[in-house]
Design a protein around this motif. Sequence first.
Motif, short mmCIF file in Angstrom:
data_model
loop_
_atom_site.label_atom_id
_atom_site.label_comp_id
_atom_site.label_asym_id
_atom_site.label_seq_id
_atom_site.Cartn_x
_atom_site.Cartn_y
_atom_site.Cartn_z
N ASP A 80 0.84 -1.19 0.00
CA ASP A 80 0.00 0.00 0.00
C ASP A 80 0.87 1.25 0.00
OD1 ASP A 80 -2.89 1.10 0.73
OD2 ASP A 80 -1.42 2.19 1.95
N PRO A 81 0.52 2.29 -0.80
CA PRO A 81 1.34 3.50 -0.87
C PRO A 81 1.62 4.14 0.49
CG PRO A 81 -0.26 3.51 -2.63
CD PRO A 81 -0.60 2.34 -1.76
N LEU A 82 0.64 4.07 1.42
CA LEU A 82 0.85 4.65 2.75
C LEU A 82 1.98 3.95 3.47
CD1 LEU A 82 0.04 6.61 4.96
CD2 LEU A 82 -1.70 4.97 5.71
N ASN A 83 2.01 2.62 3.40
CA ASN A 83 3.09 1.87 4.03
C ASN A 83 4.41 2.13 3.31
OD1 ASN A 83 1.31 0.70 5.89
ND2 ASN A 83 0.84 -1.01 4.50
N GLN A 84 4.36 2.20 1.99
CA GLN A 84 5.56 2.47 1.20
C GLN A 84 6.19 3.80 1.59
OE1 GLN A 84 4.73 3.35 -2.86
NE2 GLN A 84 6.87 3.46 -3.48
N ILE A 85 5.37 4.85 1.61
CA ILE A 85 5.88 6.18 1.94
C ILE A 85 6.34 6.24 3.38
CG2 ILE A 85 5.33 8.63 2.06
CD1 ILE A 85 5.57 7.45 -0.76
N SER A 86 5.64 5.55 4.28
CA SER A 86 6.04 5.54 5.69
C SER A 86 7.45 4.97 5.84
CB SER A 86 5.06 4.70 6.51
OG SER A 86 3.75 5.24 6.45
N ILE A 87 7.72 3.89 5.14
CA ILE A 87 9.05 3.27 5.22
C ILE A 87 10.11 4.19 4.62
CG2 ILE A 87 10.46 1.36 4.36
CD1 ILE A 87 7.97 -0.40 4.51
N VAL A 88 9.79 4.79 3.48
CA VAL A 88 10.76 5.68 2.82
C VAL A 88 11.04 6.91 3.69
CG1 VAL A 88 11.17 7.18 0.82
CG2 VAL A 88 10.16 4.90 0.50
N LEU A 89 10.00 7.48 4.30
CA LEU A 89 10.19 8.66 5.15
C LEU A 89 10.99 8.31 6.39
CD1 LEU A 89 6.71 10.43 4.91
CD2 LEU A 89 8.82 11.02 3.73
N ALA A 90 10.75 7.13 6.96
CA ALA A 90 11.53 6.70 8.12
C ALA A 90 13.00 6.52 7.73
CB ALA A 90 10.96 5.39 8.68
N ALA A 91 13.24 5.94 6.55
CA ALA A 91 14.61 5.78 6.06
C ALA A 91 15.25 7.13 5.79
CB ALA A 91 14.62 4.92 4.79
N ALA A 92 14.46 8.08 5.26
CA ALA A 92 14.98 9.42 5.00
C ALA A 92 15.38 10.10 6.30
CB ALA A 92 13.93 10.26 4.27
N ALA A 93 14.56 9.96 7.34
CA ALA A 93 14.89 10.54 8.64
C ALA A 93 16.20 9.97 9.17
CB ALA A 93 13.75 10.28 9.63
N ALA A 94 16.37 8.65 9.04
CA ALA A 94 17.61 8.02 9.49
C ALA A 94 18.80 8.51 8.67
CB ALA A 94 17.49 6.50 9.37
N GLY A 95 18.59 8.68 7.36
CA GLY A 95 19.66 9.15 6.49
C GLY A 95 20.09 10.57 6.82
N PHE A 96 19.11 11.45 7.00
CA PHE A 96 19.44 12.85 7.34
C PHE A 96 20.06 12.95 8.73
CE2 PHE A 96 15.87 13.99 4.27
CZ PHE A 96 16.75 14.35 3.27
N PHE A 97 19.61 12.10 9.65
CA PHE A 97 20.18 12.07 11.00
C PHE A 97 21.66 11.69 10.91
CE2 PHE A 97 21.16 9.88 15.01
CZ PHE A 97 20.77 10.85 15.93
N THR A 98 21.98 10.74 10.05
CA THR A 98 23.38 10.31 9.87
C THR A 98 24.21 11.43 9.26
OG1 THR A 98 22.67 8.02 9.55
CG2 THR A 98 24.88 8.60 8.79
N ILE A 99 23.65 12.09 8.24
CA ILE A 99 24.37 13.19 7.59
C ILE A 99 24.62 14.32 8.59
CG2 ILE A 99 24.16 15.03 5.86
CD1 ILE A 99 22.68 13.06 4.09
N HIS A 100 23.66 14.55 9.46
CA HIS A 100 23.79 15.62 10.46
C HIS A 100 25.02 15.45 11.33
CE1 HIS A 100 22.75 18.68 13.35
NE2 HIS A 100 22.56 17.79 14.32
N PHE A 101 25.40 14.21 11.59
CA PHE A 101 26.57 13.95 12.42
C PHE A 101 27.86 13.82 11.59
CE2 PHE A 101 23.23 12.75 15.37
CZ PHE A 101 23.72 13.27 16.57
N MET A 102 27.72 13.74 10.28
CA MET A 102 28.88 13.64 9.41
C MET A 102 29.37 14.99 8.90
SD MET A 102 27.85 10.33 7.08
CE MET A 102 29.30 10.56 6.04
#
Length: 219
Positions: free
Chosen positions: A157-179
Amino acid sequence: MAIISKLTIILIIAISFALAFLAFYLLSNLPKEQRKQQISEITSQLINFVLFLWLAKILLNLPLFVQDPLAVLAYPSNSEAFYLAALFTGILIYVKAKQGKLAGGRLAHTFLQIFLAASFVYEFIQLAWRENPFSLPYLVVFGLLLALFHGLQGRMDPLNQISIVLAAAAAGFFTIHFMLPYLSVFGYIVEPWFLALFLAACFGLLVTGSSDRPDPDLN
């Protein structure tokens, strides 16, 4: 020199979105008319954002604008203007979605695809052409997010798809923030809270427009 540099950034952003639109049009499984409609709506909102960016720049420098309008209009927009323009655009999209004038769920789904693709192209140009070493972490994150997005496409379902992608994006930006010493979106330095709000807004728009989410078999 600052103006030339800013114009170069604007050109790179325009090329990035143009290629992202082209990729969406060529690769999407949506019917041709829906693809055109989605591209038209995203383009309209991007134009609104640019207009709001100019308005925000004027509002934030109103006393100077009254005295010398050209001094304000010629000066590049800063992060505060970017925040304000994003707020105005978000409010406009929310109101139009609540009024039924646009399909919020479809818009969020399509915009995320185009945003990720445009960001990837932008960072690639920054790294390959302008030799900006800070672009490498962004390039990796956006590349992985694009791969994840399309890997999940049509599988859930698109809602689940976007939820996973947004969660991954948050983790990615969080990592960049410390790099890196700062976070940026298309050349604008932004605070982590802004990206958190941006991701939350994308999710909220998708949930608000849950009745008009795209068919996972088509998009």
